[in-house]
Scaffold this active site. Structure first.
Site, PDB file in Angstrom:
ATOM      1  N   CYS A   1       4.435   0.508  -0.146  1.00 48.02           N
ATOM      2  CA  CYS A   1       3.522   0.516   0.725  1.00 48.02           C
ATOM      3  C   CYS A   1       2.073   0.213  -0.165  1.00 48.02           C
ATOM      4  O   CYS A   1       1.355   1.137  -0.761  1.00 48.02           O
ATOM      5  CB  CYS A   1       3.288   2.015   1.337  1.00 48.02           C
ATOM      6  SG  CYS A   1       1.850   2.081   2.446  1.00 48.02           S
TER       7      CYS A   1
ATOM      8  N   CYS B   1      -0.954   2.414   0.952  1.00 47.80           N
ATOM      9  CA  CYS B   1      -0.897   3.860   0.404  1.00 47.80           C
ATOM     10  C   CYS B   1      -1.375   3.994  -0.876  1.00 47.80           C
ATOM     11  O   CYS B   1      -2.107   5.032  -1.296  1.00 47.80           O
ATOM     12  CB  CYS B   1       0.455   4.524   0.993  1.00 47.80           C
ATOM     13  SG  CYS B   1       1.240   3.968   2.219  1.00 47.80           S
ATOM     14  N   ASP B   2      -0.788   2.891  -1.812  1.00 53.04           N
ATOM     15  CA  ASP B   2      -0.717   3.476  -3.325  1.00 53.04           C
ATOM     16  C   ASP B   2      -1.657   2.169  -4.058  1.00 53.04           C
ATOM     17  O   ASP B   2      -2.009   2.326  -5.183  1.00 53.04           O
ATOM     18  CB  ASP B   2       0.673   3.271  -3.795  1.00 53.04           C
ATOM     19  CG  ASP B   2       1.610   4.490  -3.197  1.00 53.04           C
ATOM     20  OD1 ASP B   2       1.082   5.297  -2.902  1.00 53.04           O
ATOM     21  OD2 ASP B   2       2.834   4.104  -2.943  1.00 53.04           O
TER      22      ASP B   2
END
Ligand code: NAP
Length: 298
Positions: free
Chosen positions: A127, A130-131
Site C-alpha cells: 500500500c 499507507c507507507d
C-alpha cells in the site's frame, strides 16, 4: 430477521446498503476489516464521473457516513459461512435475512518469492499511500503493470528520490494516461521484461535481485519495495451457495444473480470484465434493486 445482509463494506456493499435503506429495507452490513475496501487506499480518484478528484479515504468515508445516516447497521465481524436459507454465521454470532449480497471484493496478490513475508513492515509494502511517507528522499521499487502499480509509482515519485518501476512485460495494462506520466517522470526508471527473484537485507530491505527475459540478473539497492501485482478473490467460504470460476471469482448471471435464489454478488468479487469503482457501485445498486424486486415475491 433482516431484509438483507450485505457481506463487505467496500463501495459495492455500501452502495447496496444505500439503495436498500432508501427503499426502507432493514440492512445489516458485515465487514471483517475496515470500511471502504481497496479504494480507501487510493491516493487520488480521478475517473469517477462528476467528481474531478477525491482521495480514496474521503470517498470511502463520505459513502460510509451517508449509509450510516440512512440507518444501515454495520458490524465488524468476520463471516465464516452463509447457508442457502440465508443464515449468515460470523465469528461472533449468527444472523438471518431474506436475501444476502456478497460484496467481499478481493485481496492483494503476493509475489510469492522467498523472504517476501519476512520483510513485510521492514521494507515490503502492498500500500503506497499507507507507507509511502516512510520513504521520503529514499529509493524505492514498485512492481506491477496495472493501474495500481503505475498510480503507486507516480505517487511515490513525489516522495522518494528515485522509483524503479519493474514489470514482467514490456507493455502495461494500465490506462494510457498513467503510462504517459511514468514514461515522462525524471525520477521514475522503467525496468521491463523483468521479475524480482530475491529480496535481501537484514533488519530491513537493502536490495533486490531482478532477472530479465534473457536470464540476466541485476542487483538494485533499494529502501522499500511496493508490490502491486493485482488482486485475488477470497470466495472459498461461499462455495456451498455460489459457483466459482477457475480464478475463484463468483459466476453470476444477469450481472448480480448467483446460482442460489436470494444470494447476489456485487463488485470485484464476481466474474466481470472491468473492475473499477464505477462498476462496483453499479453492481451494488443492481444487487439491491434485484433483491428488493425478488423479496416482493417471498
Ligand atoms: P491488475 O490490473 O490485475 O494488474 C496486475 C499487474 O501485476 C499486471 O500488470 C500483471 O502483469 C502483474 N502481475 C501479476 N502477477 C504477477 C506476478 N506474479 N509477478 C509479476 N507481475 C505480476 O491489478 P491492479 O493494478 O491491482 O488493478 C486491479 C483492478 O483495479 C483493475 O481492474 C484496475 O483497472 C482497477 N484499478 C483502477 C484504478 C483506477 O481506475 N484509477 C486504480 C487502481 C486499480 P501482466 O500485465 O503481465 O499480466
Amino acid at each position: 430477521m433482516y431484509d438483507v445482509i450485505v457481506v463487505g463494506a467496500g463501495p459495492a456493499g455500501l452502495t447496496s446498503a444505500l439503495y436498500l435503506r432508501r427503499a426502507n429495507k432493514s440492512v445489516l452490513v458485515l465487514e471483517a476489516n475496515t470500511y471502504g475496501g481497496q479504494i480507501i487506499n487510493a491516493s487520488n480518484i480521478e475517473n469517477y464521473p462528476g467528481i474531478e478528484s477525491i482521495s480514496g479515504f474521503d470517498y470511502a468515508t463520505n459513502l460510509y457516513n451517508q449509509v450510516k445516516k440512512l440507518g444501515a447497521e454495520i458490524k465488524y465481524e468476520t463471516v465464516l459461512r452463509v447457508e442457502d436459507d440465508k443464515t449468515v454465521v460470523t465469528n461472533k454470532g449468527s444472523y438471518q435475512a431474506k436475501a444476502v449480497i456478497i460484496a467481499t471484493g478481493s485481496e492483494k496478490r503476493k509475489l510469492n518469492i522467498p523472504k517476501e513475508e519476512d520483510f513485510v513492515g521492514k521494507g515490503v509494502s502492498y500500500c503506497a499511500t499507507c507507507d509511502g511517507n516512510f520513504y521520503k528522499g529514499k529509493v524505492v521499487a514498485v512492481t506491477g503493470g496495472g493501474n495500481t502499480a503505475l498510480e503507486d509509482a507516480i505517487y511515490l515519485s513525489d516522495l522518494a528520490s528515485k522509483v524503479y518501476l519493474i514489470h514482467r512485460r514490456d507493455e502495461f495494462r494500465a490506462e494510457p494516461t498513467y503510462v504517459h506520466v511514468v514514461r515522462n517522470k525524471d525520477n521514475i526508471e522503467l525496468i521491463l521484461n523483468s521479475n524480482i527473484v530475491e529480496i535481501n537485507g537484514e533488519d530491513s530491505i537493502k536490495s533486490i535481485i531482478i532477472k530479465d527475459n534473457m536470464n540476466n540478473t541485476k542487483v538494485l539497492d533499494i529502501d522499500g519495495l511496493f508490490i502491486a501485482v493485482g488482486q485475488e478473490p477470497k470466495n472459498e467460504i461461499f462455495k456451498n451457495i455460489v459457483d466459482l470460476n477457475d480464478k475463484g471469482y463468483i459466476i453470476t448471471s444477469d450481472d448480480v444473480h448467483t446460482k442460489t435464489p436470494g444470494i447476489y454478488a456485487a463488485g470485484d468479487t464476481r466474474v466481470k470484465d472491468l473492475r473499477q469503482l464505477t462498476t462496483a457501485v453499479g453492481d451494488g445498486s443492481n444487487a439491491a434493486m434485484a433483491a428488493i424486486k425478488e423479496m416482493k415475491n417471498i
